[in-house]
Design a protein around this motif. Structure first.
Motif, PDB file in Angstrom:
ATOM      1  N   LEU A 317       0.684  -1.388  -0.063  1.00 27.02           N
ATOM      2  CA  LEU A 317      -0.142   0.166   0.055  1.00 27.02           C
ATOM      3  C   LEU A 317       0.757   1.219   0.108  1.00 27.02           C
ATOM      4  CD1 LEU A 317      -2.929  -0.697   2.445  1.00 27.02           C
ATOM      5  CD2 LEU A 317      -2.898  -1.134  -0.283  1.00 27.02           C
ATOM      6  N   TRP A 318       1.870   1.278   0.977  1.00 26.96           N
ATOM      7  CA  TRP A 318       2.723   2.424   0.877  1.00 26.96           C
ATOM      8  C   TRP A 318       3.586   2.682  -0.478  1.00 26.96           C
ATOM      9  CZ3 TRP A 318       2.237   6.715   3.490  1.00 26.96           C
ATOM     10  CH2 TRP A 318       1.664   6.752   4.780  1.00 26.96           C
ATOM     11  N   SER A 324       7.453   8.126  -2.477  1.00 25.25           N
ATOM     12  CA  SER A 324       8.553   8.695  -1.829  1.00 25.25           C
ATOM     13  C   SER A 324       9.015   8.249  -0.335  1.00 25.25           C
ATOM     14  CB  SER A 324       8.397  10.282  -1.613  1.00 25.25           C
ATOM     15  OG  SER A 324       7.491  10.633  -0.869  1.00 25.25           O
ATOM     16  N   ALA A 325       7.997   7.406   0.228  1.00 25.41           N
ATOM     17  CA  ALA A 325       8.366   6.706   1.479  1.00 25.41           C
ATOM     18  C   ALA A 325       9.489   5.771   1.563  1.00 25.41           C
ATOM     19  CB  ALA A 325       6.739   5.995   2.033  1.00 25.41           C
ATOM     20  N   GLU A 328      12.912   2.754   5.629  1.00 28.77           N
ATOM     21  CA  GLU A 328      12.915   2.855   7.192  1.00 28.77           C
ATOM     22  C   GLU A 328      11.378   3.402   7.731  1.00 28.77           C
ATOM     23  OE1 GLU A 328      15.095   4.353   5.170  1.00 28.77           O
ATOM     24  OE2 GLU A 328      16.881   2.987   5.695  1.00 28.77           O
ATOM     25  N   PHE A 329      10.896   4.153   6.917  1.00 29.10           N
ATOM     26  CA  PHE A 329       9.382   4.673   7.282  1.00 29.10           C
ATOM     27  C   PHE A 329       8.383   3.585   7.124  1.00 29.10           C
ATOM     28  CE2 PHE A 329       5.306   5.921   5.674  1.00 29.10           C
ATOM     29  CZ  PHE A 329       4.942   7.000   6.545  1.00 29.10           C
ATOM     30  N   VAL A 330       8.574   2.707   6.223  1.00 25.85           N
ATOM     31  CA  VAL A 330       7.722   1.625   5.954  1.00 25.85           C
ATOM     32  C   VAL A 330       7.957   0.624   6.923  1.00 25.85           C
ATOM     33  CG1 VAL A 330       7.147  -0.321   4.118  1.00 25.85           C
ATOM     34  CG2 VAL A 330       7.482   1.927   3.372  1.00 25.85           C
TER      35      VAL A 330
END
Length: 513
Positions: A317-318, A324-325, A328-330
């Motif tokens: 989904l991300w 741009s995610a 580390e964010f995911v």
């Protein structure tokens, strides 16, 4: 009173052991990063995750025999060793990178983590089941809840201590789980026993009176299960001691003693289960076994697919929603969803375990209603999973899945004991947990096949899906159908229990007449 304190300490120790047993449900917290580093496909990643589930559920029967025939402490010791021997090689494989270990060998070590979880958890459940009389739903709720909280517990520590470091997280799992079981083993006591079990037990003061009660009830011409006290006897100097002993009687006390407070009389289904002793292959001849087995298989398959793959859901989904995610964010979002599942499972197990006791004792209804609530929640979760494209709303899927899974496992041990008796519980539970081996394999591998069909291999060798919800939506059609069948199975179970109870009452009325 000394017995009561020992029972409390034992259940606290059992709860601590359970906190080390649910780490397989944290698989999604490290699986995507592990697959990326080892260059694995979604199907290969699911094979590794499913191997842990197989270890957890397929080893239930042999671990049950060890728990029932030898002792819960021995089972916990086996679990302690298997947890350490399973997680540490996986940690080393991750540190050494791609090519350092085959998928088959990684799957074997993953299998060991499941065996360790099963053995330790069998011991914890048996301790809680044996030590508490007519409150088995409440007593088992605490280790069951700790089991559900396990993934949250370790991901929380990992998130604070070494955020984004998958290798350190795997090392934490290898050390912390086995050490937690090790320090808890000396406090696992069986305070009382039923004749025929092999545990060393602390004697109760009024055993002769209990044996005489059993003899009177055995010779009675009526088979009605009474919740009234044993016939009055002459007072003795040991009355105070006897009352203390009664207060701390175990789940396996001889039928006929009063195990409830005057304000809360024992219910008939609980007392009836004290007389039942069905275990081993005899289970296969009972329709109640197949009712429970089919129901558990249908619903655990639904839950395990999301539990093992919520990390892939998040990633898909991300990647589609915001290219741009960062990784580390995911990865942080994956940890959050594992924690949400774990917290939902914790509250579901606690509420279901205690709630099922209230449903039986206060309302006179079947525990199957709790299982029906689980199936209904699973249905809603699958509908959300099939429709949500915004990853910021995915918490509804993980939260509902954790809650439904927790409600299911919060009530199921009590359903098994009610149906087949407490003496062979560990073996019976082992037979039950073969169901998730079948359904978990089918649904997880199907998810992997669907995800791989929509994925593309990148220049670096890793596979990635950029299609968002389309990456996995088809898999949730299958689990939605399974949750509907779960509702049908619950209705079947409720109706069957009602028919059996009504037939028994008619037979007792006829004999009394």
């Amino acid at each position: 009173m000394a017995h009561k304190k020992l029972r409390v300490v034992s259940v606290v120790a059992a709860t601590a052991v359970s906190l080390a047993c649910g780490t397989n449900y944290a698989y999604s917290a490290w699986a995507p990063q592990f697959a990326e580093r080892m260059k694995l496909s979604a199907t290969e990643s699911n094979v590794i995750g499913t191997s842990a589930n197989i270890g957890m559920y397929a080893s239930g029967i042999p671990m049950g025999f060890i728990t029932d025939r030898r002792s819960p402490r021995l089972a916990a010791s086996v679990g302690m060793l298997a947890l350490g021997l399973g997680y540490f090689p996986i940690h080393r494989a991750y540190e050494n990178g791609v090519g350092s270990m085959s998928v088959g060998l990684i799957s074997f070590f993953s299998f060991l983590t499941g065996v360790g979880s099963c053995a330790s958890f069998q011991a914890a459940l048996k301790i809680a089941t044996l030590n508490w009389p007519t409150h088995r739903g409440t007593a088992t709720a605490f280790p069951l809840a700790a089991f559900g909280l396990s993934a949250f517990f370790y991901t929380l520590i990992g998130g604070f201590a070494f955020p984004g470091d998958t290798g350190a997280f795997l090392l934490l799992l290898s050390l912390a789980t086995s050490l937690l079981v090790l320090v808890s083993i000396p406090f696992l006591h069986v305070v009382d026993q039923q004749r025929g079990t092999s545990y060393a037990a602390l004697p109760t003061i009024d055993r002769p009176r209990r044996d005489s009660n059993l003899l009177r009830r055995t010779k009675s011409s009526s088979s009605k299960y009474s919740s009234t006290a044993a016939p009055p006897r002459e007072p003795t100097d040991n009355d105070e001691q006897t009352r203390a002993s009664d207060e701390s009687s175990s789940l396996l006390s001889i039928p006929g003693d009063i195990l409830e407070s005057p304000e809360e009389p024992a219910n008939q289904s609980t007392q009836r289960s004290q007389w039942i002793d069905v275990t081993g292959l005899e289970l296969l001849t009972k329709i109640e076994f197949w009712q429970l087995w089919i129901l558990l298989g249908l619903l655990t398959g639904v839950g395990l697919m999301t539990i093992n793959n919520i990390g892939h859901d998040v990633q898909a989904l991300w990647n589609h929603y915001d290219d741009s995610a960062s990784k580390e964010f995911v990865a942080k979002r994956q940890l959050i969803h594992v924690s949400v599942i774990s917290l939902g499972s914790f509250f579901g197990r606690l509420l279901s375990g205690i709630g099922s006791d209230l449903i039986v004792k206060r309302l006179g209804m079947s525990r199957f209603w709790c299982a029906g609530a689980s199936a209904a929640i699973f249905m809603v979760a699958q509908l959300c999973a099939m429709r949500l494209e915004n990853p910021n709303l995915l918490w509804t899927v993980s939260g509902l899945t954790g809650l439904a899974y927790g409600v299911l496992f919060g009530v199921f041990p009590a359903l098994v004991v009610d149906a087949f008796g407490p003496a062979g519980f560990a073996v019976n539970w082992g037979f039950m947990t073969l169901a998730p081996v079948v359904s978990g394999n089918i649904y997880n591998l199907f998810y992997g096949a669907v995800f791989d069909a929509h994925s593309e291999r990148q220049p670096g060798g890793e596979r990635i899906c950029l299609e968002g919800l389309a990456c996995y939506r088809t898999a949730y059609y299958v689990t939605f159908a399974s949750s509907i069948l779960g509702v049908v199975a619950c209705v079947w179970g409720i109706r069957h229990q009602h028919k059996v109870r009504r037939r028994r009452e008619e037979e007792e009325t006829h004999r009394d007449a």
